[in-house]
Scaffold this motif. Sequence first.
Motif, mmCIF file in Angstrom:
data_model
loop_
_atom_site.group_PDB
_atom_site.id
_atom_site.type_symbol
_atom_site.label_atom_id
_atom_site.label_comp_id
_atom_site.label_asym_id
_atom_site.label_seq_id
_atom_site.Cartn_x
_atom_site.Cartn_y
_atom_site.Cartn_z
ATOM 1 N N ARG A 9 0.829 -1.218 0.000
ATOM 2 C CA ARG A 9 0.000 0.000 0.000
ATOM 3 C C ARG A 9 0.862 1.266 0.000
ATOM 4 N N LEU A 10 2.062 1.212 0.594
ATOM 5 C CA LEU A 10 2.960 2.366 0.543
ATOM 6 C C LEU A 10 3.437 2.603 -0.883
ATOM 7 N N LYS A 11 3.766 1.544 -1.601
ATOM 8 C CA LYS A 11 4.182 1.672 -3.005
ATOM 9 C C LYS A 11 3.071 2.326 -3.831
ATOM 10 N N ALA A 12 1.825 1.873 -3.637
ATOM 11 C CA ALA A 12 0.699 2.450 -4.380
ATOM 12 C C ALA A 12 0.519 3.919 -4.038
ATOM 13 N N PHE A 13 0.676 4.264 -2.761
ATOM 14 C CA PHE A 13 0.534 5.652 -2.310
ATOM 15 C C PHE A 13 1.603 6.547 -2.933
ATOM 16 N N LEU A 14 2.842 6.087 -2.925
ATOM 17 C CA LEU A 14 3.931 6.883 -3.495
ATOM 18 C C LEU A 14 3.809 7.001 -5.006
ATOM 19 N N ASP A 15 3.431 5.904 -5.667
ATOM 20 C CA ASP A 15 3.286 5.933 -7.127
ATOM 21 C C ASP A 15 2.184 6.893 -7.555
ATOM 22 N N ALA A 16 1.174 7.075 -6.687
ATOM 23 C CA ALA A 16 0.079 7.994 -6.987
ATOM 24 C C ALA A 16 0.409 9.438 -6.612
ATOM 25 N N GLY A 17 1.637 9.677 -6.141
ATOM 26 C CA GLY A 17 2.055 11.029 -5.779
ATOM 27 C C GLY A 17 1.598 11.470 -4.409
ATOM 28 N N ASP A 53 16.938 -2.766 -1.707
ATOM 29 C CA ASP A 53 15.954 -3.167 -2.713
ATOM 30 C C ASP A 53 14.623 -2.475 -2.469
ATOM 31 N N LEU A 54 14.212 -2.380 -1.211
ATOM 32 C CA LEU A 54 12.950 -1.708 -0.902
ATOM 33 C C LEU A 54 13.006 -0.235 -1.285
ATOM 34 N N MET A 55 14.131 0.421 -1.019
ATOM 35 C CA MET A 55 14.284 1.828 -1.403
ATOM 36 C C MET A 55 14.194 1.994 -2.918
ATOM 37 N N LEU A 56 14.844 1.106 -3.650
ATOM 38 C CA LEU A 56 14.784 1.171 -5.114
ATOM 39 C C LEU A 56 13.371 0.893 -5.619
ATOM 40 N N HIS A 57 12.722 -0.093 -5.019
ATOM 41 C CA HIS A 57 11.366 -0.472 -5.419
ATOM 42 C C HIS A 57 10.386 0.673 -5.185
ATOM 43 N N LEU A 58 10.523 1.359 -4.063
ATOM 44 C CA LEU A 58 9.582 2.425 -3.699
ATOM 45 C C LEU A 58 9.897 3.748 -4.375
ATOM 46 N N PRO A 102 -1.968 18.979 6.067
ATOM 47 C CA PRO A 102 -3.427 18.997 5.856
ATOM 48 C C PRO A 102 -3.786 19.047 4.374
ATOM 49 N N GLY A 103 -4.803 18.279 4.009
ATOM 50 C CA GLY A 103 -5.253 18.234 2.623
ATOM 51 C C GLY A 103 -4.583 17.169 1.781
ATOM 52 N N SER A 104 -3.630 16.417 2.383
ATOM 53 C CA SER A 104 -2.957 15.354 1.643
ATOM 54 C C SER A 104 -3.881 14.151 1.483
ATOM 55 N N PRO A 105 -3.635 13.308 0.490
ATOM 56 C CA PRO A 105 -4.403 12.069 0.379
ATOM 57 C C PRO A 105 -4.255 11.253 1.664
ATOM 58 N N PRO A 106 -5.280 10.528 2.068
ATOM 59 C CA PRO A 106 -5.203 9.780 3.324
ATOM 60 C C PRO A 106 -4.242 8.604 3.240
ATOM 61 N N PHE A 107 -3.473 8.420 4.304
ATOM 62 C CA PHE A 107 -2.591 7.262 4.436
ATOM 63 C C PHE A 107 -2.299 7.088 5.913
ATOM 64 N N ALA A 108 -2.592 5.926 6.454
ATOM 65 C CA ALA A 108 -2.498 5.718 7.889
ATOM 66 C C ALA A 108 -1.370 4.762 8.248
ATOM 67 N N ALA A 109 -0.828 4.943 9.450
ATOM 68 C CA ALA A 109 0.136 3.993 9.992
ATOM 69 C C ALA A 109 -0.574 2.677 10.297
ATOM 70 N N SER A 110 0.203 1.611 10.365
ATOM 71 C CA SER A 110 -0.353 0.299 10.664
ATOM 72 C C SER A 110 -0.663 0.187 12.150
ATOM 73 N N PRO A 111 -1.809 -0.414 12.512
ATOM 74 C CA PRO A 111 -2.101 -0.611 13.932
ATOM 75 C C PRO A 111 -1.281 -1.723 14.559
ATOM 76 N N ALA A 112 -0.681 -2.590 13.745
ATOM 77 C CA ALA A 112 0.092 -3.714 14.266
ATOM 78 C C ALA A 112 1.493 -3.274 14.662
ATOM 79 N N ALA A 113 2.026 -3.881 15.695
ATOM 80 C CA ALA A 113 3.375 -3.563 16.154
ATOM 81 C C ALA A 113 4.405 -4.134 15.191
ATOM 82 N N ALA A 114 5.500 -3.423 15.031
ATOM 83 C CA ALA A 114 6.580 -3.896 14.171
ATOM 84 C C ALA A 114 7.399 -4.956 14.886
#
Length: 340
Positions: free
Chosen positions: A131-139, A186-191, A266-278
């Motif tokens: 979901r982070l990849k989709a969020f970043l790809d959408a700007g 790899d994750l940095m390159l992917h995102l 404020p006014g940014s597209p919605p994106f929330a942190a995960s409720p699960a612990a890392a």
Amino acid sequence: MTILVGILGGGGISDTHARAASAIPGVEIAAVHGDNTEKALRLATALRVPAYPTLEAFLAHRPMDVVAIGSPSGCHAAQAMACARVGLHVLVEKPMAVTVEDAGTLVEACEAAGVRLGVFFQDRLQPDFVRLKAFLDAGGLGRILLVSGHVKWYRPPEYYGTSRWRGTWALDGGGAVMNQGIHTLDLMLHLLGDVATVSARAGAVRHEIEVEDTAIATLQFRNGALGTFEATTAAYPGYKRRLEISGERGTIVVEHDRVVAADLVPGSPPFAASPAAASRESASSHVVSDATPHRRIFEDFLRALREGTRPICDGREGSRSIDLVLALYASARTGAAVTV
């Protein structure tokens, strides 16, 4: 149709591959081979499949459709090419090769043989990162400004001392960057896209090994973002991997496999942190207790086989992080910035 998977390797990561594959309906383990015959036999016995004493005998086993490679890193490319030559699809542990030349040759060999090549970069399919990849790809963050990756892990001396291959250039291909930090690169390159130039310093500051146990780097991304990266196996007791991404619209923070903060203007597209612990898995131990991330890679790879599509990380994608790691090493050796 049942898919039959061969396990190439007998260590802990091959056990993870076997657990991941066995958990998928319609997938069975066919055979095992590893240079450490004792470990390979132990794994094969647990799986109730034959263990072969030579690579040639293992590759001749039929029926077998896919080989999962979890041997020492320096063996990956040659073994994967051997699989391709006999028409077997290959899913190889990272890094798929330890030189740029071998990575390129492997990609070409698999394409010429008409077999699929995939790489175990399981972060790409972690739900929060999808979901982070989709969020970043959408700007969602706007223009990316600054990126920081931190892999401050710990491995005890016996991690290297009891292994014939860890901490060696020939079989590990490098140290904290090539073995541990490559997942985050790899994750940095992917995102975020490719890196243009890298400047680095590296050394063995704690462990008596021939490769680095600690490295730091500055990165210039092709999209204009600046970045920093650090990787170590010397930071006792080991901490969660952390990735921070700042853009025009705010900052997102990742710890291990979870988004733990999403601070947006404020006014940014919605994106929330995960409720699960890392989780802290990997921070202080190389043992993989949860095979679910590897199972996702298997499922994606098998879907690509069925549908004739590309897996989430094919050979060309898997080569990108190798290019970056080796450029980082070149910079650390020369003290100069290196173009990736």
